[in-house]
Scaffold this motif. Structure first.
Motif, PDB file in Angstrom:
ATOM      1  N   ALA A  61      11.675   2.290   7.563  1.00 35.60           N
ATOM      2  CA  ALA A  61      12.538   1.209   6.634  1.00 35.60           C
ATOM      3  C   ALA A  61      13.587   0.637   7.537  1.00 35.60           C
ATOM      4  N   SER A  91       7.153   3.779   2.738  1.00 35.62           N
ATOM      5  CA  SER A  91       7.103   3.778   1.294  1.00 35.62           C
ATOM      6  C   SER A  91       6.391   2.720   0.894  1.00 35.62           C
ATOM      7  N   GLU A  93       6.942   0.173  -0.744  1.00 34.06           N
ATOM      8  CA  GLU A  93       7.757  -1.052  -0.611  1.00 34.06           C
ATOM      9  C   GLU A  93       7.892  -1.654   0.656  1.00 34.06           C
ATOM     10  N   THR A  94       8.100  -0.612   1.720  1.00 31.96           N
ATOM     11  CA  THR A  94       8.131  -0.997   3.070  1.00 31.96           C
ATOM     12  C   THR A  94       6.703  -1.430   3.723  1.00 31.96           C
ATOM     13  N   ALA A  96       4.346  -2.871   1.932  1.00 28.22           N
ATOM     14  CA  ALA A  96       4.034  -4.210   1.384  1.00 28.22           C
ATOM     15  C   ALA A  96       4.805  -5.194   2.180  1.00 28.22           C
ATOM     16  N   LYS A  97       5.981  -4.962   2.632  1.00 34.09           N
ATOM     17  CA  LYS A  97       6.737  -5.862   3.649  1.00 34.09           C
ATOM     18  C   LYS A  97       6.134  -6.153   5.022  1.00 34.09           C
ATOM     19  N   ASN A 207      11.741 -10.386   7.934  1.00 33.69           N
ATOM     20  CA  ASN A 207      11.392 -10.402   6.408  1.00 33.69           C
ATOM     21  C   ASN A 207      12.227 -11.496   5.874  1.00 33.69           C
TER      22      ASN A 207
END
Length: 210
Positions: A61, A91, A93-94, A96-97, A207
């Motif tokens: 991350a 994770s 969230e990570t 997905a990015k 990002n």
């Protein structure tokens, strides 16, 4: 490396099981072996995996936030991680990015791909017409110029737009200035979080813009 003993009981017998424990190189906590990756993170890793899964997740991350998205590395030896390892230990969230950045990179590497020039529109597609047919229409109906990467200059060909935009009193020139200002801001933002892609040479935003 250490061991701890667990007493187990069943209807038939009781026994003692020794559980291997390892001190994490990052957080320095001593944890059971099952809290560590079961295999090396990168193909180039030549060391025992003594960084716990939680620290690996945090490291990925942090790399995604502070480095170019293609430079995510093993927290123990800095070997570059492949997509499978990143997706496995990230994770949600990570992950997905990362997947969004990977998809964006794949799109932008396609010949003829352009993003819609309409502010706020995030659509894009491969324009097969190229320079010969420079008007692009996104799924939302916005028209863009394939050549100039701006909203379509209605009533003017690309050559006429090139001439008109150099006239300070023309609307085309004002549009050109606005677009240049937007491009400048975008480039400044991207410069903080990206570098040229080793395969296609384009700047890929890490990002935020994806």
């Amino acid at each position: 490396m250490a061991t701890r003993t667990i007493n187990t009981r069943s209807k038939l017998a009781s026994q003692k099981i020794e559980v291997v424990q390892i001190e994490c190189l990052v957080c320095t906590e001593t944890k059971d072996l099952l809290y560590f990756p079961s295999s090396k993170l990168a193909a180039d890793c030549q060391h025992a995996m003594h960084v716990c899964v939680q620290c690996v997740r945090l490291s990925i991350a942090a790399d995604l936030k502070n480095k170019h998205w293609q430079d995510i590395s093993c927290p123990a030896c800095n070997s570059r991680l492949d997509a499978a390892a990143i997706e496995r230990y990230s994770s949600p969230e990570t992950r997905a990015k990362y997947e969004s950045l990977l998809t964006k990179h794949m799109l932008e590497s396609q010949e003829g791909f352009r993003w819609c020039a309409e502010p706020g529109c995030e659509s894009g597609h491969i324009h097969e017409g190229g320079k010969a047919q420079p008007i692009m229409k996104c799924p939302r109906g916005h028209l863009s110029c394939y050549v100039h990467k701006v909203s379509w200059h209605k009533g003017m060909s690309c050559d006429e737009f090139d001439i008109k935009r150099m006239d300070p009193d023309s609307p085309a020139y004002q549009q050109y200035l606005r677009q240049e200002e937007e491009n400048k801001k975008s480039e400044e933002k991207i410069a903080l979080t990206s570098k040229p892609c080793p395969s296609c040479g384009r700047n890929i935003e890490k990002n935020g813009g994806w």
